[in-house]
Design an enzyme around this catalytic site. Structure first.
Site, PDB file in Angstrom:
ATOM      1  CB  CYS A 135      11.768  18.637  20.177  1.00 50.38           C
ATOM      2  SG  CYS A 135      12.567  19.140  18.672  1.00 50.38           S
ATOM      3  NE  ARG A 171      15.341  10.320  16.569  1.00 53.92           N
ATOM      4  CZ  ARG A 171      14.501  11.353  16.475  1.00 53.92           C
ATOM      5  NH1 ARG A 171      14.916  12.557  16.805  1.00 53.92           N
ATOM      6  NH2 ARG A 171      13.269  11.196  16.064  1.00 53.92           N
TER       7      ARG A 171
HETATM    8  P1  IMP Z   1       6.361  13.991  22.277  1.00 50.97           P
HETATM    9  O1  IMP Z   1       5.347  12.897  22.145  1.00 50.97           O
HETATM   10  O2  IMP Z   1       5.799  15.346  22.048  1.00 50.97           O
HETATM   11  O3  IMP Z   1       7.066  13.920  23.605  1.00 50.97           O
HETATM   12  O4  IMP Z   1       7.431  13.774  21.112  1.00 50.97           O
HETATM   13  C1  IMP Z   1       8.132  12.572  20.914  1.00 50.97           C
HETATM   14  C2  IMP Z   1       8.898  12.631  19.615  1.00 50.97           C
HETATM   15  O5  IMP Z   1       9.898  13.653  19.646  1.00 50.97           O
HETATM   16  C3  IMP Z   1       9.690  11.378  19.295  1.00 50.97           C
HETATM   17  O6  IMP Z   1       8.904  10.343  18.762  1.00 50.97           O
HETATM   18  C4  IMP Z   1      10.740  11.887  18.311  1.00 50.97           C
HETATM   19  O7  IMP Z   1      10.277  11.959  16.995  1.00 50.97           O
HETATM   20  C5  IMP Z   1      10.990  13.291  18.793  1.00 50.97           C
HETATM   21  N1  IMP Z   1      12.229  13.414  19.572  1.00 50.97           N
HETATM   22  C6  IMP Z   1      12.756  12.534  20.442  1.00 50.97           C
HETATM   23  N2  IMP Z   1      13.867  13.036  21.031  1.00 50.97           N
HETATM   24  C7  IMP Z   1      14.037  14.251  20.496  1.00 50.97           C
HETATM   25  C8  IMP Z   1      15.022  15.279  20.695  1.00 50.97           C
HETATM   26  O8  IMP Z   1      15.917  15.174  21.531  1.00 50.97           O
HETATM   27  N3  IMP Z   1      14.886  16.391  19.915  1.00 50.97           N
HETATM   28  C9  IMP Z   1      13.894  16.525  18.997  1.00 50.97           C
HETATM   29  N4  IMP Z   1      12.932  15.621  18.824  1.00 50.97           N
HETATM   30  C10 IMP Z   1      13.012  14.487  19.564  1.00 50.97           C
END
Ligand code: IMP
Length: 487
Positions: A303, A400
């Site tokens: 993100c 989104r």
């Molecule tokens: P991770 O487990 O830290 O990789 O975070 C996953 C979460 O990031 C997802 O469940 C979403 O809520 C969020 N997310 C997914 N794609 C994006 C993006 O492109 N930008 C910001 N947040 C994202």
């Protein structure tokens, strides 16, 4: 200005305990009516959750949310594949074409470990089976599969209306290692393997509905297809619908929750909405009727929202705020979404008040995530990208990020990046370590279950020196641990 903290800023203080890790009950909740034996849910992202991931998650007692970068029909089909899953049938198995060279079978064997591979033509009609006896030591690596395969007419084949019991009986009596399952037109539907039969895998924690089908969730956006998509997913058997947006505290999302809750056709399924990071946002979504609220603005590993827009709340503080909002209705579940890097972060998220966690990055490297593995400098990787990355927005997830009306992809303002993550093997193995870490944490606190974990939790805020001390230091790691890497 208020201080805000995240997982790396805090640690749980150990307490007197009579609980061993193995005694801890890790049950959590994803929404009002959906409980989880394993409080982990896979993210609705196009590099994380399609049916294979959702099946693997539900079998272990968790849940998978099918992403929405698919047409309505495709997404509904993904849900149907989860609901129709019967332990033992491997749907959509890896195949080769008769035109491929022996090398291709060799590659699949190397990368995936499969020894017997069905051979299908371009319409997916079963034409044969190739075994390791035929391809492992070929005299000519370029020889075509067609030349060495066992042709379909010499194979024992069953129709796809067969029960698993009968399929297993055929394997036993005919002494097969792989049984191909086809439809009436001869198209390959699944396989059943002796290995699975021998493993006699039973999944005592599997997350199932009243009809004994695995639970499945699916994501929707707030665009014009909100209701048609939700109806199609519900008809396909989805147990929960997730209104998945980057800014859940908005008129569009609140109205979307209300619209779904008003529909008779959706009354039997839960509606989860997000993402948010404040008390009032949680209160407003609860007031709109949400059965679960996703917490997380900007913690995700892919993100860039916080740097692109300057917006976000470090995740530990966001969860604390959200729990204050939850006071409005304790039956609504809070999902800590994003930013989990290690199993210890799961313990912290739940102790802070979340009912379960949602993972993207930690599951994107699994065998069951969509996409092929790739070799880079001798290591295996899988693609992982944000739903707000250019690639994912081009595929459909622009809504989104409130950019549904932009048609020229050069005008997108991405809030995510695209990359690759280390291949980590089957989900089962990954979850074993994650849940093992949570159990260990619960043991340190003397917490029998998540409610006790939340009651007993006392946190300390740590400094940069404390953080350095927490990770391995003053050593070069020479052997990989299954639950720790710097990556
Ligand atoms: P991770 O487990 O830290 O990789 O975070 C996953 C979460 O990031 C997802 O469940 C979403 O809520 C969020 N997310 C997914 N794609 C994006 C993006 O492109 N930008 C910001 N947040 C994202």
């Amino acid at each position: 200005m208020q201080e805000a903290l995240t997982y790396d800023d805090i640690l749980l203080v150990p307490k007197y305990s009579e609980i061993l890790p193995g005694d801890a009950d890790t049950s959590g909740r994803f929404s009002r009516r959906i409980s989880l034996r394993l409080p982990i849910v896979s993210s609705p992202m196009d590099t994380v959750t399609e049916h294979q991931m959702a099946i693997a998650m539900a079998l272990q007692g968790g849940l998978g949310i099918i992403h929405k970068n698919l047409s309505i029909e495709e997404q509904a089909e993904e849900v149907r594949l989860v609901k129709r899953f019967e332990n033992g049938f491997v749907d959509n198995p890896m195949t080769v074409s008769p035109e491929n060279s022996v090398d291709e079978a060799h590659r699949i064997h190397e990368e995936k470990g499969y020894k017997k591979i069905p051979v299908v033509d371009k319409n997916n009609k079963l034409v044969g089976l190739v075994t390791e006896l035929d391809y492992l030591w070929p005299q000519d690596k370029d020889v075509k599969i067609a030349k060495i395969m066992i042709p379909a007419k010499r194979l024992t084949i069953v129709l796809n209306n067969v029960s698993l019991e009968t399929a297993n009986e055929v394997i036993r009596t005919k002494r097969l290692s792989v049984l191909c399952v086809v439809d009436k037109n001869g198209l390959l539907k699944s396989i059943v393997t002796r290995r699975d039969l021998e493993k006699n895998q039973s999944f005592p924690n599997a997350n199932k509905d009243a009809k004994k089908h695995l639970l499945a969730g699916a994501a929707v956006g707030v665009g014009v297809d909100l209701l048609p998509r939700a109806f199609a997913l519900s008809e396909a058997g989805a147990d929960v619908i997730v209104i998945d947006t980057a800014h859940g505290h908005s008129k569009g999302v609140i109205n979307a929750v209300k619209a779904c809750k008003k529909e008779k056709r959706l009354r039997h399924i839960d509606i989860v909405a997000g993402n948010v990071a404040t008390k009032t946002a949680v209160e407003d979504l609860i007031a709109a009727g949400a059965d679960g609220v996703k917490i997380g603005i900007g913690p995700g590993s892919i993100c860039t929202t916080r740097v692109v827009a300057g917006i976000g709340v470090p995740q530990a503080s966001a969860i604390i705020e959200a729990t204050k909002g939850k006071a409005k209705n304790k039956n609504v579940a809070l999902i800590a979404d994003g930013g989990i890097k290690y199993s210890g972060d799961i313990t912290k998220a739940l102790a802070l008040g979340a009912d379960c966690v949602m993972l993207g990055g930690l599951l994107a490297g699994a065998e069951e995530s969509p996409g092929e593995t790739e070799f880079v400098n001798g290591r295996m990787y899988k693609t992982y990208r944000g739903m707000g990355s250019l690639g994912a927005m081009n595929r459909g997830s622009k809504d989104r990020y409130g950019q549904a009306s932009i048609t020229d992809s050069g005008k997108f303002v991405p809030e995510g990046i695209e990359g690759r993550t280390i291949y980590r093997g089957p989900v089962e193995k990954i979850l074993y370590q994650l849940i093992g870490g949570l159990r260990s944490g619960m043991g340190y606190l003397g917490a029998r279950n998540i409610a006790e974990l939340q009651k007993k939790a006392a946190f300390v805020k740590i400094t940069a020196a404390g953080f350095t001390e927490s990770h391995p230091h003053d050593i070069t790691i020479t052997k990989e641990a299954p639950n720790y890497s710097k990556n």
